[in-house]
Write an enzyme that holds these catalytic residues in place. Structure first.
Site, mmCIF file in Angstrom:
data_model
loop_
_atom_site.group_PDB
_atom_site.id
_atom_site.type_symbol
_atom_site.label_atom_id
_atom_site.label_comp_id
_atom_site.label_asym_id
_atom_site.label_seq_id
_atom_site.Cartn_x
_atom_site.Cartn_y
_atom_site.Cartn_z
ATOM 1 N N LYS A 7 2.827 10.679 7.836
ATOM 2 C CA LYS A 7 2.058 10.279 9.015
ATOM 3 C C LYS A 7 2.622 10.890 10.305
ATOM 4 O O LYS A 7 2.352 12.047 10.616
ATOM 5 C CB LYS A 7 1.957 8.761 9.102
ATOM 6 C CG LYS A 7 1.082 8.139 7.993
ATOM 7 C CD LYS A 7 0.775 6.690 8.270
ATOM 8 C CE LYS A 7 -0.040 6.040 7.160
ATOM 9 N NZ LYS A 7 -1.399 6.558 7.042
ATOM 10 N N PHE A 55 0.848 -1.188 0.000
ATOM 11 C CA PHE A 55 0.000 0.000 0.000
ATOM 12 C C PHE A 55 0.886 1.242 0.000
ATOM 13 O O PHE A 55 1.757 1.402 0.855
ATOM 14 C CB PHE A 55 -0.916 0.033 1.222
ATOM 15 C CG PHE A 55 -1.864 1.202 1.198
ATOM 16 C CD1 PHE A 55 -3.045 1.137 0.480
ATOM 17 C CD2 PHE A 55 -1.560 2.377 1.879
ATOM 18 C CE1 PHE A 55 -3.922 2.225 0.452
ATOM 19 C CE2 PHE A 55 -2.423 3.457 1.850
ATOM 20 C CZ PHE A 55 -3.601 3.388 1.126
ATOM 21 N N ASP A 78 9.306 2.744 1.471
ATOM 22 C CA ASP A 78 8.139 3.465 1.963
ATOM 23 C C ASP A 78 7.989 3.214 3.461
ATOM 24 O O ASP A 78 7.422 2.206 3.884
ATOM 25 C CB ASP A 78 6.885 3.008 1.198
ATOM 26 C CG ASP A 78 5.637 3.753 1.596
ATOM 27 O OD1 ASP A 78 5.634 4.372 2.680
ATOM 28 O OD2 ASP A 78 4.637 3.709 0.842
#
Length: 326
Positions: free
Chosen positions: A248, A131, A219
């Protein structure tokens, strides 16, 4: 009907998640009726210190008192430059050159653009069930057809390999390395089910790509900034990725921000001249991110060491349950 995404609102009602939350402190949330909730979701990892962290708000209040200009493009942003220096100091190896963004998906988009202009190749290789976000490029790198349906995704020149399968990566590189700009992967698949790869897989994949002249994008938008018991999952790698992606938790739960941190050998000035963003480099987001890094690293990283201890304990207890109830 809700005027804020009625489809989402209907889902919230279906699953009884439509409480109106009016206050948050640490790990606790409170609704209009005064009901208290423990927040185990933590905005998918974007709240490293819980709701309304005092240190973050103090940094933003100081910026307000100093009347820092928040958005000054195309002039220099001292706070953004301070953040870039901090990131260069704490990231492993020679990762050093930062492009700031406003979200995780935008960080992935920036990385895709950079590897393509740097290599002159188009193919982005990623992993099944990985993702990387829901904008079109990030969605195309996301190996989950569920999210791609109806959006004419993936876009051309994206392909996928099984996560953790080094032999499959080697075979693809030996056959088509001259077409591949980069391999993007998570050190632990989050949305894919919290899937840990075989020991040494990520570092071996980086080394293998480097042998074949293919760039690597790690990532760490979800795993970075202490969530694995290290500042980054790649903190102790001998072979560091060509690009490290953060977002985040970087904003400390207060500001949206992302960062694509690049080795000098993977940087390209053509990207630097052409890529821009209205809200990236803003002083408030950079101030919150600097405060986040300071809090994570204080007392020689005591908070991160506590994460490692808690993680080991929880994992041991879960594995014990798994043995008792196979």
């Amino acid at each position: 009907m809700s005027l804020l995404n009625p489809a989402r609102n209907q889902l919230l009602e279906t699953f009884a998640l439509d409480a109106t939350l009016i206050r948050g402190s640490g790990a606790r949330l409170f609704d209009e009726q005064g009901e208290e909730y423990l927040d185990f979701l933590s905005q998918y990892g974007a709240l490293p210190f819980g709701h309304n962290p005092e240190r973050g708000w103090a940094a933003l209040s100081a910026a307000h008192q100093a009347q820092l200009p928040s958005m000054v493009q195309p002039m220099r942003s001292p706070e953004a430059e301070r953040l870039a220096r901090k990131l260069a100091e704490v990231t492993p190896g020679d990762l050093a050159i930062t492009t700031l963004t406003n979200s995780g998906a935008e960080t992935v988009e920036a990385a895709i653009k950079l590897v393509r202009i740097r290599t002159g190749r188009s193919v982005i290789l990623s992993t099944r069930n990985g993702f990387h976000g829901k904008t079109l490029g990030a969605l195309s790198a996301t190996g989950k057809p569920l999210y791609q349906q109806g959006f004419n995704a993936p876009a051309p020149d994206f392909d996928y390999l099984p996560f953790g399968d080094l032999a499959a990566l080697e075979a693809r590189l030996e056959a088509h390395a001259d077409l591949i700009a980069a391999f993007i992967l998570e050190p632990i698949q989050g949305e894919g089910g919290v899937v840990c790869p075989p020991e040494g897989y990520v570092e071996a994949a980086i080394a293998l790509c480097r042998q074949h002249g293919v760039l690597t994008i790690l990532d760490e938008i979800q795993t970075g900034l202490g969530r694995t018991g290290q500042l980054f999952a790649c903190s102790n790698f001998l072979d560091v990725p060509d690009m490290l992606l953060l977002s985040k938790a970087l904003g400390g739960g207060l500001m949206p921000i992302g960062a694509c941190i690049v080795r000098p050998s993977a940087w390209d000035d053509r990207f630097g001249r052409l890529h821009s963003s209205t809200f990236a480099n803003n002083a408030l987001a950079a101030t919150a991110a600097c405060a986040t890094l300071d809090q994570l690293l204080e007392d020689n990283g005591a908070l991160i060491r506590q994460v490692a201890e808690n993680g080991a304990y929880i994992r041991a207890r879960l594995e014990a349950l798994q043995r008792d109830y196979p």
